[in-house]
Every structure is written in C-alpha cells, then in structure tokens.
Design a protein around this motif. Structure first.
Motif, PDB file in Angstrom:
ATOM      1  N   LEU A 180       0.921  -1.224   0.174  1.00  0.00           N
ATOM      2  CA  LEU A 180      -0.162  -0.161   0.146  1.00  0.00           C
ATOM      3  C   LEU A 180       0.944   1.103   0.111  1.00  0.00           C
ATOM      4  O   LEU A 180       1.830   1.280   0.469  1.00  0.00           O
ATOM      5  CB  LEU A 180      -0.824  -0.150   1.193  1.00  0.00           C
ATOM      6  CG  LEU A 180      -1.590  -1.082   1.547  1.00  0.00           C
ATOM      7  CD1 LEU A 180      -2.393  -0.998   2.516  1.00  0.00           C
ATOM      8  CD2 LEU A 180      -2.790  -1.092   0.027  1.00  0.00           C
ATOM      9  N   LEU A 181       0.459   2.158  -0.533  1.00  0.00           N
ATOM     10  CA  LEU A 181       0.977   3.468  -0.504  1.00  0.00           C
ATOM     11  C   LEU A 181       0.291   4.401   0.459  1.00  0.00           C
ATOM     12  O   LEU A 181      -0.803   4.674  -0.041  1.00  0.00           O
ATOM     13  CB  LEU A 181       1.342   4.294  -1.886  1.00  0.00           C
ATOM     14  CG  LEU A 181       2.098   3.580  -2.890  1.00  0.00           C
ATOM     15  CD1 LEU A 181       2.279   4.413  -4.218  1.00  0.00           C
ATOM     16  CD2 LEU A 181       3.702   3.335  -2.233  1.00  0.00           C
ATOM     17  N   CYS A 182       0.968   5.016   1.366  1.00  0.00           N
ATOM     18  CA  CYS A 182       0.474   6.079   2.116  1.00  0.00           C
ATOM     19  C   CYS A 182      -0.422   7.255   1.373  1.00  0.00           C
ATOM     20  O   CYS A 182       0.124   7.951   0.331  1.00  0.00           O
ATOM     21  CB  CYS A 182       1.422   6.543   3.159  1.00  0.00           C
ATOM     22  SG  CYS A 182       0.706   7.853   4.324  1.00  0.00           S
ATOM     23  N   ALA A 183      -1.513   7.450   1.994  1.00  0.00           N
ATOM     24  CA  ALA A 183      -2.440   8.568   1.219  1.00  0.00           C
ATOM     25  C   ALA A 183      -1.997   9.894   1.734  1.00  0.00           C
ATOM     26  O   ALA A 183      -2.273  10.829   0.965  1.00  0.00           O
ATOM     27  CB  ALA A 183      -3.793   8.397   1.542  1.00  0.00           C
ATOM     28  N   ASN A 184      -1.083  10.172   2.370  1.00  0.00           N
ATOM     29  CA  ASN A 184      -0.325  11.349   2.993  1.00  0.00           C
ATOM     30  C   ASN A 184       0.470  12.010   1.749  1.00  0.00           C
ATOM     31  O   ASN A 184       1.226  11.518   1.454  1.00  0.00           O
ATOM     32  CB  ASN A 184       0.095  11.285   4.284  1.00  0.00           C
ATOM     33  CG  ASN A 184       0.940  12.413   4.714  1.00  0.00           C
ATOM     34  OD1 ASN A 184       0.794  13.409   3.871  1.00  0.00           O
ATOM     35  ND2 ASN A 184       1.503  12.501   5.898  1.00  0.00           N
ATOM     36  N   PRO A 185      -0.052  12.971   1.109  1.00  0.00           N
ATOM     37  CA  PRO A 185       0.916  13.478  -0.081  1.00  0.00           C
ATOM     38  C   PRO A 185       2.307  13.658   0.179  1.00  0.00           C
ATOM     39  O   PRO A 185       3.100  13.798  -0.573  1.00  0.00           O
ATOM     40  CB  PRO A 185      -0.087  14.902  -0.608  1.00  0.00           C
ATOM     41  CG  PRO A 185      -1.067  15.019   0.575  1.00  0.00           C
ATOM     42  CD  PRO A 185      -1.095  14.070   1.320  1.00  0.00           C
ATOM     43  N   THR A 186       2.653  14.153   1.371  1.00  0.00           N
ATOM     44  CA  THR A 186       4.029  14.304   1.907  1.00  0.00           C
ATOM     45  C   THR A 186       4.804  13.075   2.157  1.00  0.00           C
ATOM     46  O   THR A 186       6.147  13.372   2.424  1.00  0.00           O
ATOM     47  CB  THR A 186       4.268  15.323   3.145  1.00  0.00           C
ATOM     48  OG1 THR A 186       3.357  14.972   4.268  1.00  0.00           O
ATOM     49  CG2 THR A 186       3.484  16.563   2.820  1.00  0.00           C
ATOM     50  N   CYS A 187       3.967  11.906   2.318  1.00  0.00           N
ATOM     51  CA  CYS A 187       4.790  10.818   2.716  1.00  0.00           C
ATOM     52  C   CYS A 187       4.741   9.892   1.358  1.00  0.00           C
ATOM     53  O   CYS A 187       5.827   9.393   0.759  1.00  0.00           O
ATOM     54  CB  CYS A 187       4.007   9.966   3.793  1.00  0.00           C
ATOM     55  SG  CYS A 187       4.643   8.660   4.343  1.00  0.00           S
ATOM     56  N   GLN A 188       3.645   9.347   1.012  1.00  0.00           N
ATOM     57  CA  GLN A 188       3.400   8.254  -0.041  1.00  0.00           C
ATOM     58  C   GLN A 188       4.467   7.188  -0.120  1.00  0.00           C
ATOM     59  O   GLN A 188       4.934   6.674  -1.302  1.00  0.00           O
ATOM     60  CB  GLN A 188       3.335   8.995  -1.325  1.00  0.00           C
ATOM     61  CG  GLN A 188       2.450  10.159  -1.696  1.00  0.00           C
ATOM     62  CD  GLN A 188       2.067  10.631  -2.681  1.00  0.00           C
ATOM     63  OE1 GLN A 188       3.116  10.977  -3.398  1.00  0.00           O
ATOM     64  NE2 GLN A 188       0.923  10.874  -3.197  1.00  0.00           N
ATOM     65  N   ARG A 189       4.881   6.718   1.294  1.00  0.00           N
ATOM     66  CA  ARG A 189       5.679   5.542   1.454  1.00  0.00           C
ATOM     67  C   ARG A 189       5.095   4.172   1.318  1.00  0.00           C
ATOM     68  O   ARG A 189       3.861   4.141   1.470  1.00  0.00           O
ATOM     69  CB  ARG A 189       6.724   5.621   2.529  1.00  0.00           C
ATOM     70  CG  ARG A 189       7.404   6.788   2.601  1.00  0.00           C
ATOM     71  CD  ARG A 189       8.851   6.813   1.800  1.00  0.00           C
ATOM     72  NE  ARG A 189       9.415   5.622   2.422  1.00  0.00           N
ATOM     73  CZ  ARG A 189      10.170   4.920   1.217  1.00  0.00           C
ATOM     74  NH1 ARG A 189      10.247   5.132   0.263  1.00  0.00           N
ATOM     75  NH2 ARG A 189      10.691   3.816   1.994  1.00  0.00           N
ATOM     76  N   PRO A 190       5.704   3.064   1.066  1.00  0.00           N
ATOM     77  CA  PRO A 190       5.067   1.821   0.946  1.00  0.00           C
ATOM     78  C   PRO A 190       4.703   1.214   2.493  1.00  0.00           C
ATOM     79  O   PRO A 190       5.671   1.667   3.309  1.00  0.00           O
ATOM     80  CB  PRO A 190       5.924   0.850   0.098  1.00  0.00           C
ATOM     81  CG  PRO A 190       7.190   1.516   0.542  1.00  0.00           C
ATOM     82  CD  PRO A 190       7.118   2.968   0.339  1.00  0.00           C
ATOM     83  N   ALA A 191       3.781   0.498   2.491  1.00  0.00           N
ATOM     84  CA  ALA A 191       3.564  -0.064   3.769  1.00  0.00           C
ATOM     85  C   ALA A 191       2.893  -1.448   3.462  1.00  0.00           C
ATOM     86  O   ALA A 191       2.507  -1.682   2.483  1.00  0.00           O
ATOM     87  CB  ALA A 191       2.420   0.798   4.659  1.00  0.00           C
ATOM     88  N   PRO A 192       3.262  -2.460   4.660  1.00  0.00           N
ATOM     89  CA  PRO A 192       2.608  -3.734   4.346  1.00  0.00           C
ATOM     90  C   PRO A 192       1.228  -3.651   4.388  1.00  0.00           C
ATOM     91  O   PRO A 192       0.618  -2.954   4.778  1.00  0.00           O
ATOM     92  CB  PRO A 192       2.921  -4.499   5.665  1.00  0.00           C
ATOM     93  CG  PRO A 192       4.019  -3.558   6.333  1.00  0.00           C
ATOM     94  CD  PRO A 192       3.777  -2.105   5.811  1.00  0.00           C
ATOM     95  N   THR A 193       0.831  -4.716   3.380  1.00  0.00           N
ATOM     96  CA  THR A 193      -0.722  -4.806   3.127  1.00  0.00           C
ATOM     97  C   THR A 193      -1.675  -5.156   4.341  1.00  0.00           C
ATOM     98  O   THR A 193      -2.836  -4.888   4.471  1.00  0.00           O
ATOM     99  CB  THR A 193      -0.956  -5.815   1.904  1.00  0.00           C
ATOM    100  OG1 THR A 193      -0.244  -7.048   2.460  1.00  0.00           O
ATOM    101  CG2 THR A 193      -0.387  -5.407   0.723  1.00  0.00           C
ATOM    102  N   THR A 194      -0.822  -5.583   5.350  1.00  0.00           N
ATOM    103  CA  THR A 194      -1.606  -6.112   6.577  1.00  0.00           C
ATOM    104  C   THR A 194      -1.494  -4.562   7.511  1.00  0.00           C
ATOM    105  O   THR A 194      -2.006  -4.856   8.584  1.00  0.00           O
ATOM    106  CB  THR A 194      -0.973  -7.043   7.378  1.00  0.00           C
ATOM    107  OG1 THR A 194       0.407  -6.693   7.477  1.00  0.00           O
ATOM    108  CG2 THR A 194      -1.016  -8.396   6.654  1.00  0.00           C
ATOM    109  N   ALA A 195      -0.793  -3.563   7.239  1.00  0.00           N
ATOM    110  CA  ALA A 195      -0.755  -2.466   8.283  1.00  0.00           C
ATOM    111  C   ALA A 195      -2.036  -1.508   8.286  1.00  0.00           C
ATOM    112  O   ALA A 195      -2.702  -1.487   7.541  1.00  0.00           O
ATOM    113  CB  ALA A 195       0.409  -1.427   7.690  1.00  0.00           C
ATOM    114  N   VAL A 196      -2.274  -1.094   9.482  1.00  0.00           N
ATOM    115  CA  VAL A 196      -3.500  -0.191   9.438  1.00  0.00           C
ATOM    116  C   VAL A 196      -3.226   1.273   9.306  1.00  0.00           C
ATOM    117  O   VAL A 196      -4.055   1.963   8.921  1.00  0.00           O
ATOM    118  CB  VAL A 196      -4.297  -0.362  10.909  1.00  0.00           C
ATOM    119  CG1 VAL A 196      -5.362   0.541  11.264  1.00  0.00           C
ATOM    120  CG2 VAL A 196      -4.566  -1.984  11.135  1.00  0.00           C
ATOM    121  N   ASP A 197      -1.899   1.681   9.913  1.00  0.00           N
ATOM    122  CA  ASP A 197      -1.501   2.938   9.690  1.00  0.00           C
ATOM    123  C   ASP A 197      -0.131   2.806   9.116  1.00  0.00           C
ATOM    124  O   ASP A 197       0.702   1.885   9.346  1.00  0.00           O
ATOM    125  CB  ASP A 197      -1.342   3.445  11.198  1.00  0.00           C
ATOM    126  CG  ASP A 197      -2.563   3.799  11.879  1.00  0.00           C
ATOM    127  OD1 ASP A 197      -3.488   3.907  11.316  1.00  0.00           O
ATOM    128  OD2 ASP A 197      -2.576   3.491  12.953  1.00  0.00           O
TER     129      ASP A 197
END
Length: 142
Positions: A109-126
């Motif tokens: 998943l890619l973070c929806a925060n426009p200043t972050c947009q980093r990848p996160a595990p598909t199981t992560a909540v935040d």
C-alpha cells in the motif's frame, strides 16, 4: 507470479559498482561474511539485513547501537524495519546502497499522505513512516 526478489547496488570505495540479487536474505556490515561488506568504523559487524517477504523486501536494523538511515531522512533504531521499493537508498556507515529493482512481491500500500506516499505492508492499519491511516491508501503497482 515469479518468486519475489530485489536487486541492490553499491559502489566499492567510490569505484566499481556492484550488484546483488536478493531472493532470501542479504546481510550488510563489517563482518567479512556479509553479502555487502562495509569498510567503515561507523558500521556494526552485522548492521542491517534485507529479507524478502510477501510484501517485498524489508530492511531491518540489526545493530544494537548504530542507526540505519533510509532515503536520507528516516532513521531506523535497533530492531526497527521498513519496506523497500525501487529507488530507495539506505546508508550503513559510509556505504550507500541503492534498491535498483523489486519484483514478484505483493503490491504494498502507498500512504495517502501527499508528503509521505511511502510503501506499507498490506496488513498495516497505519503508515509506519508517518502514522496516517491507510484506509484510503493506493496499491503500489511499480
């Protein structure tokens, strides 16, 4: 789908560029048995580990005392980890390692925060980088 892997690249003493393909685990540090040997007093014997999981390559700081810097801004303390995508860089002592290619893993998943947009595990909540909810995160297809 092919088996997941990552291609890492680094320069040896500012000279020749080397690459390795990681299918399971790659260790980084001063230890001569490391896949990427770092000749720096600012590196631990076993400073970092890149392992390939279902969400792609994961970088873990295995040093008890020294930090690990990702993309020049994110610092991983002992035991902390982060997902890597193509284009990421991390520094162990004086050695800069580039993530050249990532393939075969589930799309993070890619973070929806426009200043972050980093990848996160598909199981992560935040987002593990900035803490923003991943409820509206996009799937990374790169």
């Amino acid at each position: 789908m092919s088996a997941p892997y990552a291609v890492l690249s680094w320069s040896v003493d500012g000279g020749a560029v080397r690459q390795c393909t990681v299918h399971d685990v790659c260790t980084v540090g001063r230890d001569p048995t490391s896949r990427i040997v770092v000749r720096s007093s600012n590196a631990s014997r076993l400073h970092a580990r890149v392992d390939i999981g279902p969400d792609g390559p994961r970088l873990t700081n295995t040093s008890r005392t020294l930090p690990l810097v990702v993309n020049g801004s994110k610092t991983l303390a002992a035991g902390e980890h982060a997902l890597l995508v193509a284009g990421d860089r991390f520094r162990v002592g004086s050695q800069l390692v580039h993530v050249v290619e990532v393939a075969g893993a589930a799309s993070p998943l890619l973070c929806a925060n426009p200043t972050c947009q980093r990848p996160a595990p598909t199981t992560a909540v935040d987002c593990p980088w900035c803490g923003v909810s991943l409820a509206f995160a996009a799937t990374h297809q790169g």
